[in-house]
Design an enzyme around this catalytic site. Structure first.
Site, PDB file in Angstrom:
ATOM      1  N   LYS A  89      -6.256  19.670  -7.687  1.00 32.53           N
ATOM      2  CA  LYS A  89      -6.345  19.580  -6.236  1.00 32.53           C
ATOM      3  C   LYS A  89      -7.288  20.667  -5.724  1.00 32.53           C
ATOM      4  O   LYS A  89      -7.095  21.848  -6.014  1.00 32.53           O
ATOM      5  CB  LYS A  89      -4.958  19.715  -5.601  1.00 32.53           C
ATOM      6  CG  LYS A  89      -4.065  18.511  -5.825  1.00 32.53           C
ATOM      7  CD  LYS A  89      -2.731  18.677  -5.121  1.00 32.53           C
ATOM      8  CE  LYS A  89      -1.927  17.376  -5.167  1.00 32.53           C
ATOM      9  NZ  LYS A  89      -1.629  16.936  -6.538  1.00 32.53           N
ATOM     10  N   ASP A 123      -8.095  15.353  -7.589  1.00 30.26           N
ATOM     11  CA  ASP A 123      -7.048  14.636  -6.882  1.00 30.26           C
ATOM     12  C   ASP A 123      -7.351  14.519  -5.391  1.00 30.26           C
ATOM     13  O   ASP A 123      -7.916  15.440  -4.791  1.00 30.26           O
ATOM     14  CB  ASP A 123      -5.720  15.371  -7.044  1.00 30.26           C
ATOM     15  CG  ASP A 123      -4.743  14.622  -7.927  1.00 30.26           C
ATOM     16  OD1 ASP A 123      -4.844  13.383  -7.999  1.00 30.26           O
ATOM     17  OD2 ASP A 123      -3.870  15.266  -8.533  1.00 30.26           O
ATOM     18  N   GLN A 152      -7.885   6.582  -2.464  1.00 28.95           N
ATOM     19  CA  GLN A 152      -6.582   6.126  -1.973  1.00 28.95           C
ATOM     20  C   GLN A 152      -6.759   4.848  -1.147  1.00 28.95           C
ATOM     21  O   GLN A 152      -7.449   4.856  -0.121  1.00 28.95           O
ATOM     22  CB  GLN A 152      -5.934   7.210  -1.105  1.00 28.95           C
ATOM     23  CG  GLN A 152      -5.709   8.515  -1.858  1.00 28.95           C
ATOM     24  CD  GLN A 152      -5.218   9.626  -0.933  1.00 28.95           C
ATOM     25  OE1 GLN A 152      -4.061  10.014  -1.007  1.00 28.95           O
ATOM     26  NE2 GLN A 152      -6.077  10.124  -0.066  1.00 28.95           N
ATOM     27  N   ARG A 171     -10.003   7.011 -10.219  1.00 29.40           N
ATOM     28  CA  ARG A 171      -8.576   6.678 -10.206  1.00 29.40           C
ATOM     29  C   ARG A 171      -8.249   6.048  -8.858  1.00 29.40           C
ATOM     30  O   ARG A 171      -8.373   6.687  -7.816  1.00 29.40           O
ATOM     31  CB  ARG A 171      -7.719   7.931 -10.402  1.00 29.40           C
ATOM     32  CG  ARG A 171      -6.199   7.654 -10.317  1.00 29.40           C
ATOM     33  CD  ARG A 171      -5.390   8.929 -10.221  1.00 29.40           C
ATOM     34  NE  ARG A 171      -5.526   9.737 -11.415  1.00 29.40           N
ATOM     35  CZ  ARG A 171      -5.337  11.055 -11.442  1.00 29.40           C
ATOM     36  NH1 ARG A 171      -5.043  11.710 -10.331  1.00 29.40           N
ATOM     37  NH2 ARG A 171      -5.468  11.723 -12.577  1.00 29.40           N
ATOM     38  N   LYS A 174      -2.527   3.870  -4.437  1.00 28.52           N
ATOM     39  CA  LYS A 174      -2.210   3.412  -3.082  1.00 28.52           C
ATOM     40  C   LYS A 174      -2.318   4.548  -2.076  1.00 28.52           C
ATOM     41  O   LYS A 174      -2.791   4.353  -0.961  1.00 28.52           O
ATOM     42  CB  LYS A 174      -0.802   2.810  -3.046  1.00 28.52           C
ATOM     43  CG  LYS A 174      -0.672   1.512  -3.832  1.00 28.52           C
ATOM     44  CD  LYS A 174       0.698   0.880  -3.621  1.00 28.52           C
ATOM     45  CE  LYS A 174       0.834  -0.410  -4.404  1.00 28.52           C
ATOM     46  NZ  LYS A 174       2.118  -1.103  -4.152  1.00 28.52           N
ATOM     47  N   GLY A 175      -1.874   5.735  -2.442  1.00 29.94           N
ATOM     48  CA  GLY A 175      -1.935   6.884  -1.536  1.00 29.94           C
ATOM     49  C   GLY A 175      -0.558   7.334  -1.125  1.00 29.94           C
ATOM     50  O   GLY A 175       0.335   6.512  -0.894  1.00 29.94           O
ATOM     51  N   ALA A 176      -0.394   8.648  -1.030  1.00 31.35           N
ATOM     52  CA  ALA A 176       0.932   9.206  -0.750  1.00 31.35           C
ATOM     53  C   ALA A 176       0.921  10.142   0.456  1.00 31.35           C
ATOM     54  O   ALA A 176       1.715  11.067   0.540  1.00 31.35           O
ATOM     55  CB  ALA A 176       1.441   9.962  -1.971  1.00 31.35           C
ATOM     56  N   THR A 211      -0.982   2.564 -10.699  1.00 27.32           N
ATOM     57  CA  THR A 211       0.076   1.858  -9.985  1.00 27.32           C
ATOM     58  C   THR A 211       1.182   1.488 -10.960  1.00 27.32           C
ATOM     59  O   THR A 211       0.956   1.378 -12.160  1.00 27.32           O
ATOM     60  CB  THR A 211      -0.462   0.578  -9.316  1.00 27.32           C
ATOM     61  OG1 THR A 211       0.594  -0.062  -8.581  1.00 27.32           O
ATOM     62  CG2 THR A 211      -1.007  -0.401 -10.351  1.00 27.32           C
ATOM     63  N   ARG A 273       6.732  13.354  -1.892  1.00 29.51           N
ATOM     64  CA  ARG A 273       5.739  12.281  -1.775  1.00 29.51           C
ATOM     65  C   ARG A 273       6.064  11.137  -2.720  1.00 29.51           C
ATOM     66  O   ARG A 273       5.871   9.965  -2.393  1.00 29.51           O
ATOM     67  CB  ARG A 273       4.337  12.816  -2.029  1.00 29.51           C
ATOM     68  CG  ARG A 273       3.828  13.747  -0.933  1.00 29.51           C
ATOM     69  CD  ARG A 273       2.333  13.967  -1.028  1.00 29.51           C
ATOM     70  NE  ARG A 273       1.944  14.699  -2.221  1.00 29.51           N
ATOM     71  CZ  ARG A 273       1.761  16.015  -2.260  1.00 29.51           C
ATOM     72  NH1 ARG A 273       1.962  16.755  -1.173  1.00 29.51           N
ATOM     73  NH2 ARG A 273       1.377  16.610  -3.382  1.00 29.51           N
ATOM     74  N   ARG A 274       6.564  11.450  -3.913  1.00 29.98           N
ATOM     75  CA  ARG A 274       6.938  10.394  -4.853  1.00 29.98           C
ATOM     76  C   ARG A 274       8.125   9.584  -4.300  1.00 29.98           C
ATOM     77  O   ARG A 274       8.162   8.363  -4.446  1.00 29.98           O
ATOM     78  CB  ARG A 274       7.315  10.986  -6.211  1.00 29.98           C
ATOM     79  CG  ARG A 274       6.241  11.732  -6.928  1.00 29.98           C
ATOM     80  CD  ARG A 274       5.081  10.882  -7.399  1.00 29.98           C
ATOM     81  NE  ARG A 274       4.137  10.501  -6.365  1.00 29.98           N
ATOM     82  CZ  ARG A 274       3.194  11.299  -5.880  1.00 29.98           C
ATOM     83  NH1 ARG A 274       3.073  12.531  -6.303  1.00 29.98           N
ATOM     84  NH2 ARG A 274       2.360  10.856  -4.960  1.00 29.98           N
TER      85      ARG A 274
END
Length: 293
Positions: A89, A123, A152, A171, A174-176, A211, A273-274
């Protein structure tokens, strides 16, 4: 609404103190966050899986903290087999201070990773960091062409991003996070994901399909066949602790499957976030806490 609430909790210091200090959370967190990165990487590798290791932590406040993050990643490389990846990140490398600082620190990690046969993937984070992310990625590719980047699908400009990333390791997830004007309905995000996936599979780069959605996995497989990609021409990516049996099953069929393995003590925001991404994860988390209470 649940997703929005969980993402808001991920930024709450009060909620973070409550969750991280509870004696009930440690064993549950280990399902999603490696407590011993070397041991986890070894076990996954023996199962025929690839890894992308992420040292948790973001949003550093000064260059010294960013330098410490660089040192952590360089040390991490000694624990990874060739063919592994590290996910980085940029806010952990000083992006909030300046793009130049983040670029210099990322370049140091890329140079060290190349010597170990390991790739680096940048990321995606909050929406306001995305322009900086892609600017740094473009600059890094001049000397490190295999550096990857995350796109994302929930962001409306994701298709345009994919179209401009020819030849790159991308990569797609979907995005978080949340963003003004972003897709919010799951069906809209899925449609955006498929549009992006079509561009990446038909392009000249290396798609990394991040995904757990069975339908999207089937679509990715079908597109790979239609676009003439063999099993070495793309990979699936899944999170550590999520659908592990499916990870092993796909790898057993000859697919390249990479497991995103986070580790480190700064796990709270990642975990929230997960949970926001998959309500069933939240149900599992709560049941686990109640069963240990």
């Amino acid at each position: 609404m649940l997703r929005q609430a969980m993402l808001a909790l991920s930024k709450s210091r009060r909620a973070e103190r409550l969750v991280t200090t509870s004696p009930l959370t440690a064993d549950v967190v280990r399902r999603y966050v490696a407590d011993d990165i070397g041991a986890v990487v070894g076990a996954l590798t023996r199962d025929g899986l690839l890894v992308s290791a992420d040292h948790l932590g973001e949003e550093v406040n000064d260059p010294a903290q960013a330098e410490a993050a660089v040192a952590t990643y360089v040390a991490l490389l000694d624990l990874l087999p060739a063919g592994s990846d590290v996910s980085v990140k940029l806010t952990a490398l000083g992006l909030r201070q300046s793009r130049r600082l983040a670029l210099a620190n990322a370049a140091t990690i890329c140079a060290a990773a190349t010597g170990k046969g390991v790739t680096v993937t940048l990321d995606a984070e909050e929406h306001d960091t995305i322009p900086g992310l892609h600017a740094v990625h473009a600059a890094l590719r001049r000397d490190h062409p295999d550096v990857g980047v995350v796109v994302q699908a929930y962001l409306p400009d994701s298709l345009d991003r994919c179209e401009k990333l020819g030849g790159a390791r991308v990569r797609l997830c979907k995005g978080a996070y949340t963003a003004p004007g972003a897709y919010a309905r799951p069906a809209d995000i899925d449609r955006s994901f498929v549009r992006c996936l079509k561009v990446l599979m038909a392009g000249t780069g290396y798609p990394m399909v991040a995904t757990h959605d069975p339908r999207l996995l089937r679509i990715a497989s079908a597109l790979a066949v239609l676009d003439g990609r063999d099993l070495s021409g793309f990979e699936y990516q899944m999170l550590y602790g999520v659908r592990p049996d499916e990870q092993v099953r796909l790898a057993g069929l000859g697919a390249r499957v990479r497991v995103y393995v986070p580790y480190g003590s700064d796990w709270y925001a990642y975990l929230m976030r997960r949970l926001a991404e998959r309500p069933r994860n939240l149900a599992f988390f709560l049941r686990s806490l109640l069963s240990r209470g």
